[in-house]
Design an enzyme around this catalytic site. Sequence first.
Site, PDB file in Angstrom:
ATOM      1  N   GLY A   1      34.459 -98.487 -57.890  1.00 28.27           N
ATOM      2  CA  GLY A   1      34.693 -97.399 -58.836  1.00 28.27           C
ATOM      3  C   GLY A   1      35.929 -97.674 -59.652  1.00 28.27           C
ATOM      4  O   GLY A   1      36.292 -98.837 -59.883  1.00 28.27           O
TER       5      GLY A   1
ATOM      6  N   CYS B   1      40.712 -82.077 -56.222  1.00 37.78           N
ATOM      7  CA  CYS B   1      40.572 -82.565 -57.591  1.00 37.78           C
ATOM      8  C   CYS B   1      40.328 -81.342 -58.482  1.00 37.78           C
ATOM      9  O   CYS B   1      39.212 -80.821 -58.518  1.00 37.78           O
ATOM     10  CB  CYS B   1      39.401 -83.544 -57.673  1.00 37.78           C
ATOM     11  SG  CYS B   1      39.293 -84.427 -59.224  1.00 37.78           S
TER      12      CYS B   1
ATOM     13  N   CYS C   1      48.397 -87.977 -66.827  1.00 36.16           N
ATOM     14  CA  CYS C   1      47.077 -87.350 -66.846  1.00 36.16           C
ATOM     15  C   CYS C   1      46.813 -86.676 -68.191  1.00 36.16           C
ATOM     16  O   CYS C   1      47.702 -86.033 -68.755  1.00 36.16           O
ATOM     17  CB  CYS C   1      46.972 -86.317 -65.727  1.00 36.16           C
ATOM     18  SG  CYS C   1      45.310 -85.671 -65.505  1.00 36.16           S
TER      19      CYS C   1
ATOM     20  N   LYS D   1      42.323 -88.595 -75.109  1.00 37.40           N
ATOM     21  CA  LYS D   1      41.345 -88.810 -74.035  1.00 37.40           C
ATOM     22  C   LYS D   1      40.184 -89.679 -74.534  1.00 37.40           C
ATOM     23  O   LYS D   1      39.709 -90.571 -73.813  1.00 37.40           O
ATOM     24  CB  LYS D   1      40.823 -87.451 -73.538  1.00 37.40           C
ATOM     25  CG  LYS D   1      39.885 -87.515 -72.325  1.00 37.40           C
ATOM     26  CD  LYS D   1      40.647 -87.815 -71.050  1.00 37.40           C
ATOM     27  CE  LYS D   1      39.732 -87.796 -69.829  1.00 37.40           C
ATOM     28  NZ  LYS D   1      39.638 -86.504 -69.184  1.00 37.40           N
TER      29      LYS D   1
END
Length: 428
Positions: free
Chosen positions: A12, A162, A356, A391
């Site tokens: 992943g 998450c 993030c 993003k």
Amino acid sequence: MSRPRIVILGAGLGGTIAAYEIQAAVKGRAEVMTISDTDLYSFIPSNPWVAVRWREPEAIQISLPSIFARKKIGFTSVGARRVHAAEKRIELNDGGSITYDYLVIATGPDLAFDEIEGLGPNGGHTVSVCRTDHAAAAADAFDRFVETPGPVVVGAVQGASCYGPAYEFALILDTELRRRRIRDRVPMTFVTAEPYIGHLGLDGVGDTKSLLESTLRERHIKWITSARVTKVEPGTMHVEEIAEGGAVKAAHALPFGYAMMLPAFRGVPAVSGIAGLTNPRGFIIVDRHQRSPAFPEIFALGVCVAIPPTGPTPVPVGVPKTGFMIESMVTAIAENLAALVEGREPAAEATWNAVCLADFGDGGVAFVAQPQIPPRNVNWSASGKWVHLAKIAFEKYFLRKVRKGESEPFYEKLALHVTGIRKLRMPR
């Protein structure tokens, strides 16, 4: 003399980049191979876009075998049934076995939908964006929903670790519903185990509490915090709101026509219950070098790593492992494996710094936490339309990196150096 074999379990976000970086670090002095349960790499951060058809699954997926072959990294997608740590052996799903000298566990999580009755996409009543096939199924369900709009519930259940994707999906849904001119027919509720909006499993970063509260309020999204989901029935989610001392403060039966709830995570069956290797939830216990204290030839990175919560909360809240944090683990492991192959002791420590970008469809929130777990040296957050554009750019950049078989191009290293965001701790 035969070369030592380094096996990476999982392909992943962390495992794929680890394969590239470890191969570059050992410089041919070790054999590197990867075990996955699929030939496809999926860029998981784009799954919320898939669920509203802003992306098709194939746009965020890459076939790995030819790339790994070009990089001279072994690859199989048969999958692992069980790690036999004492034997340095991995039992495969087809009955075969692969032995290793060093193992890097990067499996990601097992999704614990079954811990709550009626939760999840397979036999349950909620959709998911945890996997790309789940997100594709969520898109089909969304197509049906917009024909007969009704209430929406989005969030993360008790024990989830998450939270960013839950906020992202709620606000992306809001954006898409407004574009379709049906937002006025869709009451929305955000349900989360967090003790407050913007906690994120990190006790907040910068001003995420105010930023996210004001965003939800502006978008007319109600919320329930310290929430424990007890059961999901067709069209109804049963939620208990828990007070500080653990008592039930309020009970809610939330109607929904469409619901997406992130589940709790646990370790995958291939590693769960191995004495000394995992904690009771099946996550890998590691030291500051990302190395198992019980099995020093085993390293671990990403969501499968055991990290204690930031503090007590009325409802269990896990700690997220964000992308840059995972990449810092990758770099530490690559350097430590290179040291071992050269006959030196591991010394590299990941910073666990976090960078993030949370997309809201037409804006978003960005934060930098150095390190991710408080107390921090840097604790910053900001919002704006630029986050959505950033993003998109990051998605394109990261997919290009995977296709090229690169872990960290020179210009990424330069940018990180200039901004002072480091993957490795400075020597003590």
